[in-house]
Design a protein around this motif. Structure first.
Motif, PDB file in Angstrom:
ATOM      1  N   THR A  87       4.320  13.788 -10.660  1.00  0.00           N
ATOM      2  CA  THR A  87       4.236  14.647  -9.476  1.00  0.00           C
ATOM      3  C   THR A  87       3.032  14.253  -8.628  1.00  0.00           C
ATOM      4  N   PRO A  88       3.057  14.578  -7.342  1.00  0.00           N
ATOM      5  CA  PRO A  88       1.885  14.328  -6.507  1.00  0.00           C
ATOM      6  C   PRO A  88       0.634  15.049  -7.024  1.00  0.00           C
ATOM      7  N   ASP A  89       0.833  16.236  -7.629  1.00  0.00           N
ATOM      8  CA  ASP A  89      -0.311  16.952  -8.204  1.00  0.00           C
ATOM      9  C   ASP A  89      -0.986  16.130  -9.301  1.00  0.00           C
ATOM     10  N   LYS A 135      -8.734  11.646   5.481  1.00  0.00           N
ATOM     11  CA  LYS A 135      -8.168  12.470   4.411  1.00  0.00           C
ATOM     12  C   LYS A 135      -7.016  11.774   3.696  1.00  0.00           C
ATOM     13  N   LEU A 136      -6.530  10.680   4.248  1.00  0.00           N
ATOM     14  CA  LEU A 136      -5.404   9.961   3.672  1.00  0.00           C
ATOM     15  C   LEU A 136      -5.854   9.155   2.456  1.00  0.00           C
ATOM     16  N   ILE A 137      -5.159   9.324   1.347  1.00  0.00           N
ATOM     17  CA  ILE A 137      -5.454   8.580   0.117  1.00  0.00           C
ATOM     18  C   ILE A 137      -4.396   7.495  -0.034  1.00  0.00           C
ATOM     19  N   THR A 185       0.856  -1.179   0.000  1.00  0.00           N
ATOM     20  CA  THR A 185       0.000   0.000   0.000  1.00  0.00           C
ATOM     21  C   THR A 185       0.893   1.230   0.000  1.00  0.00           C
ATOM     22  N   MET A 186       0.516   2.231  -0.802  1.00  0.00           N
ATOM     23  CA  MET A 186       1.317   3.446  -0.937  1.00  0.00           C
ATOM     24  C   MET A 186       0.458   4.675  -0.681  1.00  0.00           C
ATOM     25  N   ASP A 187       1.107   5.707  -0.178  1.00  0.00           N
ATOM     26  CA  ASP A 187       0.412   6.994  -0.064  1.00  0.00           C
ATOM     27  C   ASP A 187       0.639   7.774  -1.362  1.00  0.00           C
ATOM     28  N   VAL A 188       0.185   9.010  -1.397  1.00  0.00           N
ATOM     29  CA  VAL A 188       0.256   9.811  -2.632  1.00  0.00           C
ATOM     30  C   VAL A 188       1.713  10.033  -3.060  1.00  0.00           C
ATOM     31  N   GLN A 189       2.580  10.374  -2.114  1.00  0.00           N
ATOM     32  CA  GLN A 189       3.984  10.630  -2.449  1.00  0.00           C
ATOM     33  C   GLN A 189       4.649   9.379  -3.013  1.00  0.00           C
ATOM     34  N   GLU A 190       4.422   8.239  -2.381  1.00  0.00           N
ATOM     35  CA  GLU A 190       5.019   6.991  -2.859  1.00  0.00           C
ATOM     36  C   GLU A 190       4.456   6.591  -4.219  1.00  0.00           C
TER      37      GLU A 190
END
Length: 97
Positions: free
Chosen positions: A53-55, A73-75, A40-45
């Motif tokens: 880019t994260p955007d 709020k965590l994606i 599982t990864m967050d937005v940055q990963e």
């Protein structure tokens, strides 16, 4: 087969069942060689993994083109699902008959 042989046959059958049970338990508890569990990864990963880019990741989440999960709020993203989402689909040319 005689009645006198039944206890011996039953004992052999019991031993074989124990061996099979051990084999099945071993198969169920060990992971195959080279298997990588779904991470599982967050937005940055996810952005680093997708080389963007994260955007861009946020834009793709808003457009619905990236499968994701929310925990407040965590994606979060699953690597396996990201691989499927970015897989290039082959173009099939339609020929006229």
């Amino acid at each position: 087969m005689k009645f006198e042989h039944i206890p011996m046959l039953l004992s052999e059958l019991t031993n074989e069942i124990k061996e099979l049970k051990a084999i099945v338990e071993n198969k169920l508890t060990t992971t195959p060689e080279g298997y990588e569990p779904d991470t599982t990864m967050d937005v940055q990963e996810a952005a680093e993994y997708l080389r963007c880019t994260p955007d861009n990741v946020y834009k793709k989440v808003r457009s619905g083109s990236l499968p994701h999960y929310r925990n407040g709020k965590l994606i979060l993203f699953k690597k396996k699902e990201l691989d499927e989402a970015i897989k290039v689909k082959p173009y099939k040319r339609k020929f006229f008959k």
